[in-house]
Enzyme design. Structure first.
Site, PDB file in Angstrom:
ATOM      1  N   ILE A  23     -11.840 -18.305 -11.270  1.00  0.00           N
ATOM      2  CA  ILE A  23     -12.296 -20.361 -11.717  1.00  0.00           C
ATOM      3  C   ILE A  23     -12.074 -20.206 -13.179  1.00  0.00           C
ATOM      4  CG2 ILE A  23     -15.006 -20.659 -11.956  1.00  0.00           C
ATOM      5  CD1 ILE A  23     -15.922 -19.393  -9.599  1.00  0.00           C
ATOM      6  N   THR A  46     -10.682  -8.115 -13.831  1.00  0.00           N
ATOM      7  CA  THR A  46      -9.545  -7.799 -12.689  1.00  0.00           C
ATOM      8  C   THR A  46      -8.558  -9.545 -12.881  1.00  0.00           C
ATOM      9  OG1 THR A  46     -11.943  -9.370 -12.382  1.00  0.00           O
ATOM     10  CG2 THR A  46     -11.830  -7.320 -11.497  1.00  0.00           C
ATOM     11  N   ASP A  67     -13.226  -7.712 -24.773  1.00  0.00           N
ATOM     12  CA  ASP A  67     -14.047  -6.835 -23.223  1.00  0.00           C
ATOM     13  C   ASP A  67     -16.062  -7.049 -23.591  1.00  0.00           C
ATOM     14  OD1 ASP A  67     -16.310  -5.280 -21.062  1.00  0.00           O
ATOM     15  OD2 ASP A  67     -15.236  -3.742 -21.453  1.00  0.00           O
ATOM     16  N   ILE A  68     -16.821  -7.857 -23.161  1.00  0.00           N
ATOM     17  CA  ILE A  68     -17.635  -8.131 -23.026  1.00  0.00           C
ATOM     18  C   ILE A  68     -18.750  -7.512 -23.186  1.00  0.00           C
ATOM     19  CG2 ILE A  68     -17.437 -11.048 -22.792  1.00  0.00           C
ATOM     20  CD1 ILE A  68     -19.449  -9.987 -20.005  1.00  0.00           C
ATOM     21  N   GLN A  87     -17.979 -16.599 -17.650  1.00  0.00           N
ATOM     22  CA  GLN A  87     -17.588 -15.963 -16.699  1.00  0.00           C
ATOM     23  C   GLN A  87     -17.449 -15.276 -16.077  1.00  0.00           C
ATOM     24  OE1 GLN A  87     -17.676 -19.433 -13.940  1.00  0.00           O
ATOM     25  NE2 GLN A  87     -18.190 -20.185 -15.901  1.00  0.00           N
ATOM     26  N   SER A 131     -24.647 -17.389  -8.684  1.00  0.00           N
ATOM     27  CA  SER A 131     -24.552 -16.795  -7.420  1.00  0.00           C
ATOM     28  C   SER A 131     -25.597 -16.895  -6.614  1.00  0.00           C
ATOM     29  CB  SER A 131     -23.334 -15.257  -7.319  1.00  0.00           C
ATOM     30  OG  SER A 131     -23.814 -15.033  -5.780  1.00  0.00           O
ATOM     31  N   TYR A 155     -24.903  -6.136  -6.967  1.00  0.00           N
ATOM     32  CA  TYR A 155     -23.992  -7.674  -7.396  1.00  0.00           C
ATOM     33  C   TYR A 155     -25.227  -8.958  -7.685  1.00  0.00           C
ATOM     34  CZ  TYR A 155     -21.377 -11.787  -8.289  1.00  0.00           C
ATOM     35  OH  TYR A 155     -21.155 -12.794  -7.868  1.00  0.00           O
TER      36      TYR A 155
HETATM   37  N1  LIG Z   1     -15.803 -16.631  -6.637  1.00  0.00           N
HETATM   38  C1  LIG Z   1     -16.524 -16.862  -5.961  1.00  0.00           C
HETATM   39  O1  LIG Z   1     -16.588 -17.704  -4.824  1.00  0.00           O
HETATM   40  C2  LIG Z   1     -17.880 -16.753  -7.145  1.00  0.00           C
HETATM   41  C3  LIG Z   1     -19.153 -17.049  -5.877  1.00  0.00           C
HETATM   42  C4  LIG Z   1     -20.349 -16.637  -6.919  1.00  0.00           C
HETATM   43  C5  LIG Z   1     -20.055 -16.444  -8.776  1.00  0.00           C
HETATM   44  N2  LIG Z   1     -19.100 -15.951  -8.907  1.00  0.00           N
HETATM   45  C6  LIG Z   1     -19.168 -15.779 -10.205  1.00  0.00           C
HETATM   46  O2  LIG Z   1     -18.139 -16.695 -10.931  1.00  0.00           O
HETATM   47  C7  LIG Z   1     -17.329 -16.044 -11.911  1.00  0.00           C
HETATM   48  C8  LIG Z   1     -16.161 -15.815 -11.699  1.00  0.00           C
HETATM   49  O3  LIG Z   1     -15.092 -15.239 -10.652  1.00  0.00           O
HETATM   50  P1  LIG Z   1     -13.871 -15.719 -10.276  1.00  0.00           P
HETATM   51  O4  LIG Z   1     -13.929 -15.350  -8.479  1.00  0.00           O
HETATM   52  O5  LIG Z   1     -13.498 -16.289 -10.985  1.00  0.00           O
HETATM   53  O6  LIG Z   1     -13.400 -13.944 -10.153  1.00  0.00           O
HETATM   54  P2  LIG Z   1     -12.577 -13.335 -10.873  1.00  0.00           P
HETATM   55  O7  LIG Z   1     -12.272 -11.637 -11.181  1.00  0.00           O
HETATM   56  O8  LIG Z   1     -11.475 -14.368 -10.455  1.00  0.00           O
HETATM   57  O9  LIG Z   1     -12.427 -13.533 -12.718  1.00  0.00           O
HETATM   58  C9  LIG Z   1     -13.082 -12.825 -13.501  1.00  0.00           C
HETATM   59  C10 LIG Z   1     -12.698 -12.558 -14.606  1.00  0.00           C
HETATM   60  O10 LIG Z   1     -13.583 -11.644 -15.513  1.00  0.00           O
HETATM   61  C11 LIG Z   1     -12.642 -10.673 -16.052  1.00  0.00           C
HETATM   62  N3  LIG Z   1     -13.795  -9.993 -17.050  1.00  0.00           N
HETATM   63  C12 LIG Z   1     -14.875  -8.803 -16.095  1.00  0.00           C
HETATM   64  N4  LIG Z   1     -15.558  -8.049 -16.798  1.00  0.00           N
HETATM   65  C13 LIG Z   1     -15.471  -8.928 -17.742  1.00  0.00           C
HETATM   66  C14 LIG Z   1     -15.413  -8.154 -18.656  1.00  0.00           C
HETATM   67  N5  LIG Z   1     -16.518  -6.925 -19.034  1.00  0.00           N
HETATM   68  N6  LIG Z   1     -14.491  -8.272 -20.373  1.00  0.00           N
HETATM   69  C15 LIG Z   1     -14.328  -9.374 -20.297  1.00  0.00           C
HETATM   70  N7  LIG Z   1     -13.966  -9.876 -18.978  1.00  0.00           N
HETATM   71  C16 LIG Z   1     -13.674  -9.190 -17.973  1.00  0.00           C
HETATM   72  C17 LIG Z   1     -11.655 -10.545 -15.443  1.00  0.00           C
HETATM   73  O11 LIG Z   1     -11.004 -10.018 -15.755  1.00  0.00           O
HETATM   74  C18 LIG Z   1     -11.809 -11.602 -14.277  1.00  0.00           C
HETATM   75  O12 LIG Z   1     -10.391 -12.321 -15.207  1.00  0.00           O
HETATM   76  C19 LIG Z   1     -17.926 -14.247 -12.012  1.00  0.00           C
HETATM   77  O13 LIG Z   1     -19.348 -14.131 -12.856  1.00  0.00           O
HETATM   78  C20 LIG Z   1     -18.220 -14.360 -10.422  1.00  0.00           C
HETATM   79  O14 LIG Z   1     -19.759 -13.206 -10.361  1.00  0.00           O
HETATM   80  C21 LIG Z   1     -17.748 -16.180  -8.104  1.00  0.00           C
END
Ligand SMILES: NC(=O)c1ccc[n+]([C@@H]2O[C@H](COP(=O)([O-])OP(=O)(O)OC[C@H]3O[C@@H](n4cnc5c(N)ncnc54)[C@H](O)[C@@H]3O)[C@@H](O)[C@H]2O)c1
Length: 324
Positions: A23, A46, A67-68, A87, A131, A155
C-alpha cells in the site's frame, strides 16, 4: 469520484511510513504523480528494495531506511513534513498469534512513536492504517463504525490500540488523526510470496505457475475486497478532511462482498486454466463474513470509491501477468 481532483501545493511534503510495502509504495507513486514530495521511511522488514528503486531517480522522492520502533528515527523523518501517512506495521492474523510481543512493539509502540514525532514536529494531519480486524466477532453486516465486537487476534489488538492512541493525540495534543480501517486490499505490488501472503496475489501466482492453491475452509467465506486505488483516494482525502472529523476511524472499502470460492473460479477463468483447488482447515482468528458500510467516510472525508471489485481484479490480473 476518485482522487483526480484532489490537489496539494507543489512543495507539500508527505511522509509515508511502510512506503516500500504494497500500500505504501502505491501511496508514494500517487503523491509523486500529483507533483508533490514524498519521504518514504521503511525498515525493509516485509517491504522490498525494488519498491524503492522504482522511484529513487525522482528528485521529489527520498528514501530513509529506518525503524519506527526508534523514536529518534521518527523525529528526524517528520522534519518539515506536512502530512504523515503511517502504513508501517506487520500484517497477518496467524503470524500475530505466533508473535504477540513483536506485534505489540512494532505495530503499537511504532505507531505511538510516529504520533509523538508528528505532534512534536507540527505535522498538519496524521493518517494511519487501521484494519477491518477491529470488528472482531461482531456478527452484523455490514460492519459499521461504533459497533465492534471482541477482538480475535494480537494483530486486531494492535490496530485497535493504534486507534485509541491516535484518539488521545487528537484529544490532548491537537494532532488531527484519521484512522483508515482497510478491508482486504488488493492490487499491483502486493506480495504473492510466503506463508502469510494475501489470497488474491498468492492464487494468481500459483495458477500462473500451474500449482494447486489451497483454500482455507470451504471457500464460502466472504470479504469486501478493496482495490488499492480506493485506498489511495481515502488517504489523500483524509489529508484534506476537516478538523471536526479528526480522532475518528473510518471504514475504507468498496462496500461490496465477494465469496472466496467465486474469486477462485473467476481467476481460473480469467487466466485460462482448469485447476481445482485443495481445501484446508479454517484459520484461527478468521471471521466468516465481512463487508463494510462506508457511509461515514463518504460523509466526513468525501470518499467516493470508483474501483469496483470487478474493475480492480481485471487491472490486478493484468499487472501480475506482466510483472510476475
Ligand atoms: N493489505 C491489506 O489488505 C491490509 C488490510 C488492513 C490493514 N492493512 C494495513 O495497511 C498497512 C500496509 O499494509 P501492506 O499490505 O502494504 O503491507 P506490507 O507488508 O506490504 O507493507 C508494510 C511495510 O511496513 C514496513 N514496516 C514494518 N514494520 C516497520 C517498522 N518497524 N519500521 C519501518 N517500516 C516497517 C515493511 O517493511 C513494509 O514495507 C499495514 O499497517 C497493514 O496492517 C493492510
Amino acid at each position: 469520484m476518485g482522487y483526480e481532483s484532489v490537489r496539494f501545493p507543489e512543495n507539500t511534503l508527505f511522509l509515508v511510513t511502510g512506503g516500500a510495502g504494497f500500500i505504501g509504495s502505491n501511496l508514494c507513486e500517487a503523491i509523486l504523480n500529483k507533483g508533490c514530495k514524498v519521504r518514504c521511511l521503511d525498515d525493509l522488514s516485509t517491504g522490498k528494495q525494488e519498491n524503492v528503486d522504482l522511484f529513487i531517480d525522482n528528485p521529489n522522492y527520498e528514501f530513509v531506511k529506518g525503524d519506527i520502533k526508534d523514536l529518534d528515527t521518527c523525529m528526524k523523518a517528520c522534519e518539515g513534513v506536512d502530512y504523515v501517512l503511517n502504513q508501517a506495521a506487520w500484517g497477518s492474523v496467524p503470524r500475530s498469534i505466533e508473535m504477540p510481543l513483536f506485534y505489540c512493539a512494532n505495530n503499537i509502540q511504532g505507531t505511538l512513536n510516529m504520533l509523538e514525532a508528528a505532534r512534536q514536529k507540527g505535522v498538519k494531519k496524521f493518517v494511519y492504517a487501521s484494519s477491518s480486524s477491529v470488528y472482531g466477532d461482531e456478527p452484523n453486516l455490514p460492519k459499521k463504525e461504533g459497533r465492534e465486537g471482541n477482538l480475535l487476534s494480537p494483530y486486531a489488538v494492535s490496530k485497535r490500540a493504534d486507534e485509541e492512541w491516535a484518539k488521545q493525540y487528537t484529544r490532548h495534543y491537537g494532532l488531527d488523526t484519521y484512522g483508515m480501517r482497510y478491508f482486504n486490499v488488493f492490487g499491483r505490488r502486493q506480495d504473492p510470496n510466503g506463508a502469510y501472503a494475501a489470497v488474491i496475489p498468492k492464487f494468481i501466482k500459483q495458477l500462473l505457475n500451474g500449482e494447486v492453491p489451497t483454500i482455507n475452509g470451504d471457500g464460502k467465506q466472504s470479504r469486501d475486497f478493496t482495490f488499492v486505488e480506493n485506498v489511495i483516494e481515502a488517504n489523500l482525502k483524509a489529508c484534506l478532511a476537516p478538523h471536526e472529523a479528526a480522532g475518528e476511524a473510518f471504514n475504507i472499502a468498496y462496500g461490496g462482498r465477494e465469496y472466496l470460492i467465486d474469486i477462485y473460479y473467476g481467476l481460473t477463468k480469467a487466466l485460462g486454466v482448469d485447476i481445482e483447488p485443495n481445501f484446508g482447515p479454517d484459520r484461527a482468528g478468521d471471521i466468516k463474513h465481512s463487508n463494510a458500510d462506508i457511509s461515514k467516510a463518504r460523509e466526513l472525508l468525501g470518499y467516493d470509491p470508483d474501483w469496483s471489485f470487478d474493475r480492480g481484479i481485471k487491472a490486478a490480473i493484468e499487472w501480475y501477468k506482466e510483472n510476475l
